[in-house]
Design a protein around this motif. Structure first.
Motif, PDB file in Angstrom:
ATOM      1  N   MET A   1     -17.989 -30.930  39.960  1.00 34.35           N
ATOM      2  CA  MET A   1     -19.340 -30.589  40.346  1.00 34.35           C
ATOM      3  C   MET A   1     -20.177 -31.920  40.259  1.00 34.35           C
ATOM      4  O   MET A   1     -21.368 -31.834  40.465  1.00 34.35           O
ATOM      5  CB  MET A   1     -20.051 -29.519  39.657  1.00 34.35           C
ATOM      6  CG  MET A   1     -19.691 -28.390  40.308  1.00 34.35           C
ATOM      7  SD  MET A   1     -20.683 -26.829  39.716  1.00 34.35           S
ATOM      8  CE  MET A   1     -19.752 -26.345  38.299  1.00 34.35           C
ATOM      9  N   SER A   2     -19.566 -33.024  40.050  1.00 35.47           N
ATOM     10  CA  SER A   2     -20.068 -34.216  39.848  1.00 35.47           C
ATOM     11  C   SER A   2     -21.191 -34.353  38.978  1.00 35.47           C
ATOM     12  O   SER A   2     -21.915 -34.895  39.175  1.00 35.47           O
ATOM     13  CB  SER A   2     -20.677 -34.824  41.319  1.00 35.47           C
ATOM     14  OG  SER A   2     -19.673 -34.903  42.304  1.00 35.47           O
ATOM     15  N   GLY A   3     -21.162 -33.518  37.735  1.00 43.46           N
ATOM     16  CA  GLY A   3     -22.162 -33.723  36.695  1.00 43.46           C
ATOM     17  C   GLY A   3     -23.446 -33.026  37.036  1.00 43.46           C
ATOM     18  O   GLY A   3     -24.408 -33.268  36.496  1.00 43.46           O
ATOM     19  N   THR A   4     -23.463 -32.208  38.269  1.00 47.36           N
ATOM     20  CA  THR A   4     -24.895 -31.389  38.542  1.00 47.36           C
ATOM     21  C   THR A   4     -24.951 -30.112  37.788  1.00 47.36           C
ATOM     22  O   THR A   4     -23.869 -29.506  37.216  1.00 47.36           O
ATOM     23  CB  THR A   4     -24.776 -31.465  40.121  1.00 47.36           C
ATOM     24  OG1 THR A   4     -23.819 -30.436  40.443  1.00 47.36           O
ATOM     25  CG2 THR A   4     -24.878 -32.706  40.769  1.00 47.36           C
ATOM     26  N   GLU A   5     -25.893 -29.623  37.821  1.00 49.18           N
ATOM     27  CA  GLU A   5     -26.222 -28.175  37.289  1.00 49.18           C
ATOM     28  C   GLU A   5     -25.391 -27.286  38.317  1.00 49.18           C
ATOM     29  O   GLU A   5     -25.467 -27.524  39.411  1.00 49.18           O
ATOM     30  CB  GLU A   5     -27.538 -27.791  37.274  1.00 49.18           C
ATOM     31  CG  GLU A   5     -28.302 -28.754  36.135  1.00 49.18           C
ATOM     32  CD  GLU A   5     -27.812 -28.290  34.684  1.00 49.18           C
ATOM     33  OE1 GLU A   5     -27.545 -27.087  34.347  1.00 49.18           O
ATOM     34  OE2 GLU A   5     -27.739 -29.305  34.058  1.00 49.18           O
ATOM     35  N   THR A   8     -27.409 -26.043  41.233  1.00 48.34           N
ATOM     36  CA  THR A   8     -27.753 -26.946  42.445  1.00 48.34           C
ATOM     37  C   THR A   8     -26.279 -26.865  43.283  1.00 48.34           C
ATOM     38  O   THR A   8     -26.275 -27.071  44.404  1.00 48.34           O
ATOM     39  CB  THR A   8     -27.891 -28.379  41.812  1.00 48.34           C
ATOM     40  OG1 THR A   8     -28.998 -28.176  41.216  1.00 48.34           O
ATOM     41  CG2 THR A   8     -28.054 -29.336  42.787  1.00 48.34           C
ATOM     42  N   ALA A   9     -25.111 -27.008  42.688  1.00 44.61           N
ATOM     43  CA  ALA A   9     -23.997 -27.073  43.547  1.00 44.61           C
ATOM     44  C   ALA A   9     -23.703 -25.645  44.353  1.00 44.61           C
ATOM     45  O   ALA A   9     -23.347 -25.766  45.548  1.00 44.61           O
ATOM     46  CB  ALA A   9     -22.887 -27.239  42.446  1.00 44.61           C
ATOM     47  N   ILE A  10     -24.220 -24.713  43.666  1.00 45.01           N
ATOM     48  CA  ILE A  10     -24.147 -23.639  44.495  1.00 45.01           C
ATOM     49  C   ILE A  10     -25.214 -23.432  45.721  1.00 45.01           C
ATOM     50  O   ILE A  10     -24.677 -23.168  47.007  1.00 45.01           O
ATOM     51  CB  ILE A  10     -24.559 -22.325  43.598  1.00 45.01           C
ATOM     52  CG1 ILE A  10     -23.171 -21.935  42.773  1.00 45.01           C
ATOM     53  CG2 ILE A  10     -24.574 -21.018  44.460  1.00 45.01           C
ATOM     54  CD1 ILE A  10     -23.699 -21.032  41.543  1.00 45.01           C
ATOM     55  N   SER A  11     -26.498 -23.704  45.636  1.00 42.32           N
ATOM     56  CA  SER A  11     -27.230 -23.806  46.592  1.00 42.32           C
ATOM     57  C   SER A  11     -26.724 -24.888  47.628  1.00 42.32           C
ATOM     58  O   SER A  11     -26.918 -24.528  48.892  1.00 42.32           O
ATOM     59  CB  SER A  11     -28.539 -24.137  46.103  1.00 42.32           C
ATOM     60  OG  SER A  11     -28.627 -25.452  45.524  1.00 42.32           O
ATOM     61  N   ARG A  12     -26.183 -26.107  47.159  1.00 46.62           N
ATOM     62  CA  ARG A  12     -25.598 -27.177  48.475  1.00 46.62           C
ATOM     63  C   ARG A  12     -24.615 -26.359  48.769  1.00 46.62           C
ATOM     64  O   ARG A  12     -24.465 -26.826  50.172  1.00 46.62           O
ATOM     65  CB  ARG A  12     -25.439 -28.234  47.353  1.00 46.62           C
ATOM     66  CG  ARG A  12     -24.758 -29.541  48.318  1.00 46.62           C
ATOM     67  CD  ARG A  12     -24.622 -30.530  47.530  1.00 46.62           C
ATOM     68  NE  ARG A  12     -23.757 -30.296  46.364  1.00 46.62           N
ATOM     69  CZ  ARG A  12     -23.767 -30.595  44.848  1.00 46.62           C
ATOM     70  NH1 ARG A  12     -25.093 -30.820  44.667  1.00 46.62           N
ATOM     71  NH2 ARG A  12     -23.123 -30.291  44.016  1.00 46.62           N
ATOM     72  N   SER A  13     -23.617 -25.599  48.364  1.00 45.00           N
ATOM     73  CA  SER A  13     -22.638 -25.066  49.292  1.00 45.00           C
ATOM     74  C   SER A  13     -23.149 -24.097  50.349  1.00 45.00           C
ATOM     75  O   SER A  13     -22.290 -23.735  51.329  1.00 45.00           O
ATOM     76  CB  SER A  13     -21.907 -24.323  48.408  1.00 45.00           C
ATOM     77  OG  SER A  13     -22.189 -23.106  47.737  1.00 45.00           O
ATOM     78  N   ARG A  16     -25.086 -25.818  56.088  1.00 50.27           N
ATOM     79  CA  ARG A  16     -23.999 -26.079  57.310  1.00 50.27           C
ATOM     80  C   ARG A  16     -23.310 -27.247  57.016  1.00 50.27           C
ATOM     81  O   ARG A  16     -22.119 -27.174  57.556  1.00 50.27           O
ATOM     82  CB  ARG A  16     -24.676 -26.045  58.521  1.00 50.27           C
ATOM     83  CG  ARG A  16     -25.001 -24.736  58.828  1.00 50.27           C
ATOM     84  CD  ARG A  16     -26.005 -24.485  60.153  1.00 50.27           C
ATOM     85  NE  ARG A  16     -26.066 -23.175  60.622  1.00 50.27           N
ATOM     86  CZ  ARG A  16     -25.288 -22.710  61.667  1.00 50.27           C
ATOM     87  NH1 ARG A  16     -24.236 -23.197  61.926  1.00 50.27           N
ATOM     88  NH2 ARG A  16     -25.394 -21.418  62.017  1.00 50.27           N
ATOM     89  N   SER A  17     -23.823 -28.183  56.678  1.00 54.18           N
ATOM     90  CA  SER A  17     -23.123 -29.589  56.586  1.00 54.18           C
ATOM     91  C   SER A  17     -22.256 -29.597  55.444  1.00 54.18           C
ATOM     92  O   SER A  17     -21.459 -30.557  55.358  1.00 54.18           O
ATOM     93  CB  SER A  17     -24.153 -30.619  56.502  1.00 54.18           C
ATOM     94  OG  SER A  17     -24.860 -30.492  55.249  1.00 54.18           O
ATOM     95  N   TYR A  18     -22.217 -28.656  54.564  1.00 56.18           N
ATOM     96  CA  TYR A  18     -21.508 -28.605  53.161  1.00 56.18           C
ATOM     97  C   TYR A  18     -19.854 -28.684  53.677  1.00 56.18           C
ATOM     98  O   TYR A  18     -19.391 -27.961  54.343  1.00 56.18           O
ATOM     99  CB  TYR A  18     -21.861 -27.518  52.374  1.00 56.18           C
ATOM    100  CG  TYR A  18     -20.702 -27.514  51.132  1.00 56.18           C
ATOM    101  CD1 TYR A  18     -21.212 -28.344  50.165  1.00 56.18           C
ATOM    102  CD2 TYR A  18     -19.869 -26.654  51.140  1.00 56.18           C
ATOM    103  CE1 TYR A  18     -20.346 -28.319  48.837  1.00 56.18           C
ATOM    104  CE2 TYR A  18     -19.015 -26.600  49.907  1.00 56.18           C
ATOM    105  CZ  TYR A  18     -19.206 -27.333  48.869  1.00 56.18           C
ATOM    106  OH  TYR A  18     -18.499 -27.504  47.597  1.00 56.18           O
ATOM    107  N   HIS A  19     -19.117 -29.451  52.881  1.00 56.98           N
ATOM    108  CA  HIS A  19     -17.710 -29.372  52.871  1.00 56.98           C
ATOM    109  C   HIS A  19     -17.306 -29.630  51.202  1.00 56.98           C
ATOM    110  O   HIS A  19     -17.697 -30.440  50.519  1.00 56.98           O
ATOM    111  CB  HIS A  19     -17.002 -30.441  53.822  1.00 56.98           C
ATOM    112  CG  HIS A  19     -15.503 -30.202  53.957  1.00 56.98           C
ATOM    113  ND1 HIS A  19     -14.697 -30.849  52.929  1.00 56.98           N
ATOM    114  CD2 HIS A  19     -14.746 -29.535  54.707  1.00 56.98           C
ATOM    115  CE1 HIS A  19     -13.482 -30.422  53.293  1.00 56.98           C
ATOM    116  NE2 HIS A  19     -13.642 -29.637  54.511  1.00 56.98           N
ATOM    117  N   PRO A  20     -16.172 -28.857  50.762  1.00 56.47           N
ATOM    118  CA  PRO A  20     -15.902 -29.045  49.377  1.00 56.47           C
ATOM    119  C   PRO A  20     -15.387 -30.192  49.031  1.00 56.47           C
ATOM    120  O   PRO A  20     -15.442 -30.564  47.767  1.00 56.47           O
ATOM    121  CB  PRO A  20     -14.651 -28.007  49.392  1.00 56.47           C
ATOM    122  CG  PRO A  20     -14.719 -26.909  50.394  1.00 56.47           C
ATOM    123  CD  PRO A  20     -15.535 -27.629  51.567  1.00 56.47           C
TER     124      PRO A  20
END
Length: 52
Positions: A1-5, A8-13, A16-20
């Motif tokens: 998760m690149s050191g994020t909370e 934050t990672a869940i909401s980012r996912s 539409r532009s998200y890719h794992p």
């Protein structure tokens, strides 16, 4: 998760532009999991079961 909370990672996912692949490499994730305390404990438990 690149050191994020995690939140934050869940909401980012949900974007539409998200890719794992934006989170990091699969190889690094597998290495991290293999070195985790849980993985070491499971390996030790499996080794003890095999010796019984």
């Amino acid at each position: 998760m690149s050191g994020t909370e995690p939140g934050t990672a869940i909401s980012r996912s949900f974007r539409r532009s998200y890719h794992p692949s934006q989170e990091g490499s699969l190889r690094r994730a597998v290495e991290h999991l293999a070195a985790s305390p849980a993985a070491r404990a499971a390996a030790a438990a499996g080794g003890r079961a095999a010796m019984s």
